[in-house]
Design a protein around this motif. Structure first.
Motif, PDB file in Angstrom:
ATOM      1  N   LEU A  30       0.829  -1.206   0.000  1.00 23.86           N
ATOM      2  CA  LEU A  30       0.000   0.000   0.000  1.00 23.86           C
ATOM      3  C   LEU A  30       0.860   1.252   0.000  1.00 23.86           C
ATOM      4  CD1 LEU A  30      -3.039  -0.430   2.422  1.00 23.86           C
ATOM      5  CD2 LEU A  30      -3.081   0.296   0.042  1.00 23.86           C
ATOM      6  N   GLU A  31       1.885   1.254   0.840  1.00 19.13           N
ATOM      7  CA  GLU A  31       2.766   2.425   0.922  1.00 19.13           C
ATOM      8  C   GLU A  31       3.376   2.728  -0.448  1.00 19.13           C
ATOM      9  OE1 GLU A  31       6.059   5.039   1.554  1.00 19.13           O
ATOM     10  OE2 GLU A  31       6.219   2.991   0.794  1.00 19.13           O
ATOM     11  N   LYS A  32       3.827   1.685  -1.135  1.00 25.16           N
ATOM     12  CA  LYS A  32       4.426   1.874  -2.456  1.00 25.16           C
ATOM     13  C   LYS A  32       3.390   2.332  -3.477  1.00 25.16           C
ATOM     14  CE  LYS A  32       8.106  -1.557  -1.831  1.00 25.16           C
ATOM     15  NZ  LYS A  32       8.638  -2.874  -2.275  1.00 25.16           N
ATOM     16  N   SER A  33       2.201   1.710  -3.429  1.00 28.10           N
ATOM     17  CA  SER A  33       1.155   2.065  -4.397  1.00 28.10           C
ATOM     18  C   SER A  33       0.743   3.526  -4.249  1.00 28.10           C
ATOM     19  CB  SER A  33      -0.057   1.148  -4.209  1.00 28.10           C
ATOM     20  OG  SER A  33       0.262  -0.197  -4.498  1.00 28.10           O
ATOM     21  N   ILE A  34       0.616   3.973  -3.013  1.00 25.77           N
ATOM     22  CA  ILE A  34       0.208   5.346  -2.755  1.00 25.77           C
ATOM     23  C   ILE A  34       1.318   6.314  -3.137  1.00 25.77           C
ATOM     24  CG2 ILE A  34      -0.372   6.975  -0.905  1.00 25.77           C
ATOM     25  CD1 ILE A  34      -1.798   4.549   0.476  1.00 25.77           C
ATOM     26  N   ARG A  35       2.550   5.969  -2.774  1.00 27.37           N
ATOM     27  CA  ARG A  35       3.684   6.842  -3.113  1.00 27.37           C
ATOM     28  C   ARG A  35       3.862   6.943  -4.626  1.00 27.37           C
ATOM     29  NH1 ARG A  35       8.969   4.814  -2.722  1.00 27.37           N
ATOM     30  NH2 ARG A  35       8.208   3.352  -1.156  1.00 27.37           N
ATOM     31  N   LYS A  36       3.623   5.825  -5.336  1.00 29.54           N
ATOM     32  CA  LYS A  36       3.771   5.812  -6.792  1.00 29.54           C
ATOM     33  C   LYS A  36       2.795   6.777  -7.455  1.00 29.54           C
ATOM     34  CE  LYS A  36       2.642   1.977  -8.874  1.00 29.54           C
ATOM     35  NZ  LYS A  36       2.706   0.558  -9.302  1.00 29.54           N
ATOM     36  N   ARG A  37       1.696   7.067  -6.791  1.00 26.94           N
ATOM     37  CA  ARG A  37       0.686   7.962  -7.337  1.00 26.94           C
ATOM     38  C   ARG A  37       0.888   9.405  -6.880  1.00 26.94           C
ATOM     39  NH1 ARG A  37      -0.652   2.974  -7.324  1.00 26.94           N
ATOM     40  NH2 ARG A  37      -2.234   2.098  -8.724  1.00 26.94           N
ATOM     41  N   GLY A  38       2.039   9.676  -6.250  1.00 31.14           N
ATOM     42  CA  GLY A  38       2.371  11.031  -5.863  1.00 31.14           C
ATOM     43  C   GLY A  38       1.823  11.461  -4.522  1.00 31.14           C
ATOM     44  N   PHE A  39       1.393  10.492  -3.705  1.00 31.63           N
ATOM     45  CA  PHE A  39       0.852  10.794  -2.379  1.00 31.63           C
ATOM     46  C   PHE A  39       1.754  10.196  -1.308  1.00 31.63           C
ATOM     47  CE2 PHE A  39      -2.562  11.326  -5.295  1.00 31.63           C
ATOM     48  CZ  PHE A  39      -3.424  12.252  -4.736  1.00 31.63           C
ATOM     49  N   SER A  40       1.497  10.566  -0.080  1.00 33.62           N
ATOM     50  CA  SER A  40       2.262  10.056   1.055  1.00 33.62           C
ATOM     51  C   SER A  40       1.359   9.206   1.938  1.00 33.62           C
ATOM     52  CB  SER A  40       2.839  11.214   1.873  1.00 33.62           C
ATOM     53  OG  SER A  40       3.519  10.728   3.017  1.00 33.62           O
ATOM     54  N   ALA A  41       1.743   7.947   2.146  1.00 34.88           N
ATOM     55  CA  ALA A  41       0.982   7.057   3.019  1.00 34.88           C
ATOM     56  C   ALA A  41       1.416   7.274   4.461  1.00 34.88           C
ATOM     57  CB  ALA A  41       1.199   5.604   2.620  1.00 34.88           C
ATOM     58  N   VAL A  42       0.474   7.617   5.314  1.00 39.94           N
ATOM     59  CA  VAL A  42       0.744   7.788   6.749  1.00 39.94           C
ATOM     60  C   VAL A  42       0.150   6.579   7.454  1.00 39.94           C
ATOM     61  CG1 VAL A  42       0.440   9.239   8.770  1.00 39.94           C
ATOM     62  CG2 VAL A  42       0.651  10.287   6.504  1.00 39.94           C
ATOM     63  N   ILE A  43       1.015   5.669   7.889  1.00 44.73           N
ATOM     64  CA  ILE A  43       0.556   4.423   8.503  1.00 44.73           C
ATOM     65  C   ILE A  43       0.347   4.650   9.992  1.00 44.73           C
ATOM     66  CG2 ILE A  43       1.133   2.007   8.948  1.00 44.73           C
ATOM     67  CD1 ILE A  43       2.776   2.095   6.350  1.00 44.73           C
ATOM     68  N   ALA A  44      -0.880   4.457  10.447  1.00 49.30           N
ATOM     69  CA  ALA A  44      -1.249   4.722  11.840  1.00 49.30           C
ATOM     70  C   ALA A  44      -1.719   3.426  12.501  1.00 49.30           C
ATOM     71  CB  ALA A  44      -2.353   5.774  11.901  1.00 49.30           C
ATOM     72  N   PRO A  45      -0.965   2.891  13.454  1.00 46.01           N
ATOM     73  CA  PRO A  45      -1.364   1.655  14.128  1.00 46.01           C
ATOM     74  C   PRO A  45      -2.541   1.880  15.087  1.00 46.01           C
ATOM     75  CG  PRO A  45       1.002   2.091  14.357  1.00 46.01           C
ATOM     76  CD  PRO A  45       0.362   3.348  13.878  1.00 46.01           C
ATOM     77  N   ILE A  46      -3.340   0.844  15.252  1.00 41.86           N
ATOM     78  CA  ILE A  46      -4.448   0.845  16.212  1.00 41.86           C
ATOM     79  C   ILE A  46      -4.181  -0.275  17.210  1.00 41.86           C
ATOM     80  CG2 ILE A  46      -6.945   0.599  16.502  1.00 41.86           C
ATOM     81  CD1 ILE A  46      -7.143   1.166  13.431  1.00 41.86           C
TER      82      ILE A  46
END
Length: 345
Positions: free
Chosen positions: A90-106
């Motif tokens: 997911l992080e790579k897919s989002i970054r590839k589209r020019g966005f930043s993935a902010v991973i937030a644990p629960i």
């Protein structure tokens, strides 16, 4: 007032007490560091505001990825084996589209106390991707936010929203059909029945295939538990002890169960696949049973991540429709299934 000091790779290395080279390898997604260390480096880079990995405050650049902490454990468990690929996919897919993935644990306390991660209030974001394996009450808390939402891998039927998941029902149906075409007529099932929608769909796929293929459903050859099922050796051992006659084949709800079953059968002097054939689900590999190549349904995690990123970024407003996008798993045939001309009925 002086400008803020630029964060360097050495700063990240010092904080984690590792070498600068290890930080460089992790940030460039190169071999040489473990998945656990790569995760720690990327998270620390975001927290410290390093380069492209620093969290941006612009509302058109962030995507929140909410992940139950139990599936992000660094320990060598099955949740980590399966989900770490999806988290970083997911992080790579989002970054590839020019966005930043902010991973937030629960964590469990947040989940039980219905507490959102701090990032939900501290930064701007275009939408949320939620791993659906959280309690429905917590999923509803996220669902009620006024923001685009996509649930990934699992979902709750009472919360209509876009979903990306594996086509578990179709995959299970294909697995049972493979066993049928290999000559098997007595096909058992072991796995959770409804801990999540994914588990439920695999159980329903088994039932559907048995019915449509005209095979008798012998519940003495089925171990479809729900609440409390932990797919342990003890549970499978107890089940096998109660079976008067083993099926010639089993479809298992996941690969962990499939490998545990193979081990328990060997303890009883039975060989896989000479005596009993097995098909699993997920396509996970276990070094402790490296001699057995498990036939399985491979969950196409990369395709699911790509689809989830695309789906979320096409949403302009909150969507209250149950839009489901299923990614079909791939049958991978290995040596745990034996083709025979006929079996004793």
């Amino acid at each position: 007032m002086g400008s803020k000091k630029k964060v360097s790779m050495q700063d990240i290395a010092d904080k984690l007490n590792i070498s600068k080279n290890a930080v460089s390898l992790a940030l460039q997604d190169k071999k040489g560091v473990s998945d656990q260390m790569r995760y720690r480096v990327l998270q620390t880079a975001k927290e410290m505001g390093y380069g492209q990995y620093g969290e941006k405050t612009s509302s058109d650049k962030n995507v929140l990825v909410l992940v139950p902490e139990r599936i992000m454990s660094y320990q060598d468990n099955d949740h980590f084996r399966f989900f770490h690929d999806m988290i970083w996919g997911l992080e790579k897919s989002i970054r590839k589209r020019g966005f930043s993935a902010v991973i937030a644990p629960i964590d469990l306390e947040m989940e039980s106390g219905l507490q959102l991660p701090q990032q939900c209030n501290e930064i701007s974001y275009v939408g949320i991707i939620l791993f659906g394996i959280v309690d429905e009450a917590y999923a509803r808390l996220v669902w009620e936010l006024d923001t685009p939402l996509v649930m990934l891998d699992s979902y709750h039927r009472n919360l209509p929203c876009p979903v990306v998941a594996s086509a578990n029902t179709e995959g299970a149906y294909e697995a049972v059909t493979l066993l049928f075409r290999s000559g098997h007529r007595k096909i058992g099932f072991i796995g959770p029945a409804n801990l999540t929608t994914s588990h439920e769909e695999r159980w329903l796929g088994y039932l559907s295939a048995m019915q449509e293929l005209g095979l008798p459903l012998d519940m003495s050859k089925v171990m479809a538990h729900s609440v409390g099922f932990r797919d342990t050796e003890q549970e499978i051992d107890s089940y096998l002890n109660a079976v008067n006659e083993f099926p010639t084949a089993f479809f298992c709800g996941n690969d962990r169960i499939a490998y545990l079953l193979a081990g328990q059968l060997r303890k009883r002097g039975l060989k896989v696949p000479a005596d009993v054939s097995i098909v699993g689900f997920d396509d996970l590999h276990y070094e402790e049973d490296s001699e057995l190549g498990m036939t399985t349904m491979r969950v196409e995690k990369e395709k699911m991540c790509e689809a989830a990123a695309d789906l979320l970024l096409t949403l302009k407003t909150t969507c209250r429709e149950m839009l489901r996008l299923y990614i079909r798993p791939t049958l991978v045939v290995r040596n745990s299934v034996l083709t025979k001309a006929s079996f004793n009925l």
